[in-house]
Design an enzyme around this catalytic site. Structure first.
Site, PDB file in Angstrom:
ATOM      1  N   ILE A   1       0.814  -1.215   0.000  1.00 54.35           N
ATOM      2  CA  ILE A   1       0.000   0.000   0.000  1.00 54.35           C
ATOM      3  C   ILE A   1       0.851   1.270   0.000  1.00 54.35           C
ATOM      4  O   ILE A   1       0.325   2.359   0.057  1.00 54.35           O
ATOM      5  CB  ILE A   1      -1.012   0.004   1.162  1.00 54.35           C
ATOM      6  CG1 ILE A   1      -0.336  -0.187   2.515  1.00 54.35           C
ATOM      7  CG2 ILE A   1      -2.081  -1.055   0.933  1.00 54.35           C
ATOM      8  CD1 ILE A   1      -1.271  -0.083   3.706  1.00 54.35           C
ATOM      9  N   HIS A   2       2.171   1.116  -0.090  1.00 51.20           N
ATOM     10  CA  HIS A   2       3.142   2.206  -0.221  1.00 51.20           C
ATOM     11  C   HIS A   2       2.740   3.513   0.468  1.00 51.20           C
ATOM     12  O   HIS A   2       2.919   3.648   1.659  1.00 51.20           O
ATOM     13  CB  HIS A   2       3.485   2.453  -1.688  1.00 51.20           C
ATOM     14  CG  HIS A   2       4.219   1.293  -2.284  1.00 51.20           C
ATOM     15  ND1 HIS A   2       5.531   1.013  -1.977  1.00 51.20           N
ATOM     16  CD2 HIS A   2       3.823   0.325  -3.141  1.00 51.20           C
ATOM     17  CE1 HIS A   2       5.917  -0.063  -2.622  1.00 51.20           C
ATOM     18  NE2 HIS A   2       4.903  -0.502  -3.335  1.00 51.20           N
ATOM     19  N   SER A   3       2.178   4.446  -0.234  1.00 56.01           N
ATOM     20  CA  SER A   3       1.979   5.790   0.302  1.00 56.01           C
ATOM     21  C   SER A   3       0.940   5.875   1.413  1.00 56.01           C
ATOM     22  O   SER A   3       0.739   6.948   1.975  1.00 56.01           O
ATOM     23  CB  SER A   3       1.623   6.754  -0.823  1.00 56.01           C
ATOM     24  OG  SER A   3       2.773   6.985  -1.601  1.00 56.01           O
ATOM     25  N   MET A   4       0.313   4.796   1.756  1.00 56.03           N
ATOM     26  CA  MET A   4      -0.588   4.805   2.906  1.00 56.03           C
ATOM     27  C   MET A   4       0.193   4.942   4.211  1.00 56.03           C
ATOM     28  O   MET A   4      -0.380   5.228   5.257  1.00 56.03           O
ATOM     29  CB  MET A   4      -1.448   3.548   2.943  1.00 56.03           C
ATOM     30  CG  MET A   4      -2.479   3.473   1.832  1.00 56.03           C
ATOM     31  SD  MET A   4      -3.823   4.686   2.021  1.00 56.03           S
ATOM     32  CE  MET A   4      -3.221   6.111   1.184  1.00 56.03           C
ATOM     33  N   THR A   5       1.511   4.777   4.165  1.00 53.03           N
ATOM     34  CA  THR A   5       2.315   4.997   5.368  1.00 53.03           C
ATOM     35  C   THR A   5       2.224   6.459   5.807  1.00 53.03           C
ATOM     36  O   THR A   5       2.352   6.751   6.991  1.00 53.03           O
ATOM     37  CB  THR A   5       3.792   4.635   5.126  1.00 53.03           C
ATOM     38  OG1 THR A   5       4.316   5.430   4.062  1.00 53.03           O
ATOM     39  CG2 THR A   5       3.953   3.160   4.805  1.00 53.03           C
TER      40      THR A   5
END
Length: 196
Positions: free
Chosen positions: A38-42
């Site tokens: 989910i990469h940019s969900m961090t």
């Protein structure tokens, strides 16, 4: 190549659908239990952690960042190059505020830029996964800012500084804070930064 969607309405599942491939090369289709990056969900997760600490009264948005992370007390701003090619550095007109790391206006260089601050950023290996958040923050604070705090927006490492600030405020590792304040309350039992 693959997508899944889940809709909850009034506390009940209203829709689930999975389409395409989870692994195109192996011919494995998307399914309900497919692990996905989910990469940019961090970034919103980090924001939730930090703002939950704000709700606990642990920091002031308009305070200098150095109040909580002292390494930022002596930051300097890049002001061009000297005749010998070395960077000319000046004190900032105002300190980096906590608010600045939330809106990407702190002045931190971005590795993708072509200027001297970006070159120094790349040379310092700020983005290394082999160092702690504390060490990353210490390294970053020694580098010149690319611009005056609060004067422009530049997407970059501010989210990592938010994570370090959360650690410093709570006195616990960021991963533990993510579990306690986001993942466990949402019952996100299979979510992690790295797949075991």
């Amino acid at each position: 190549v693959g997508v899944s969607a889940l809709v909850h309405e009034r506390g009940r599942e209203a829709y689930f659908g999975a389409y395409g491939m989870a692994d195109r090369e192996a011919g494995r289709p998307m399914a309900r239990d497919t692990l996905a990056q989910i990469h940019s969900m961090t970034k919103p997760v980090t924001g939730v952690v930090l703002m939950s600490l704000y709700e606990d009264g642990l920091f002031d948005l308009d305070a200098p960042l150095s109040r909580y992370l002292p390494e930022y007390a002596g930051v300097r701003v890049y002001a061009g190059d000297n005749a010998d090619g070395t960077p000319r550095l000046e004190a900032p007109a105002r300190p980096i505020l906590v608010r600045d790391i939330l809106r990407h206006t702190a002045g931190f260089a971005a590795a993708s830029e072509k200027d001297t601050p970006a070159k120094l950023y790349r040379e310092a290996d700020i983005d290394s996964r082999g160092i702690t958040l504390a060490r990353m923050s210490e390294r970053l604070a020694t580098l010149p800012l690319a611009y005056e705090p609060g004067t422009r927006w530049l997407y970059g490492i501010s989210v990592d500084v938010q994570a370090r600030l959360a650690e410093a405020l709570a006195g616990r590792p960021f991963g533990q804070l993510v579990r306690e304040r986001v993942l466990q309350p949402l019952r996100m039992d299979e979510t992690a930064y790295y797949v075991p």
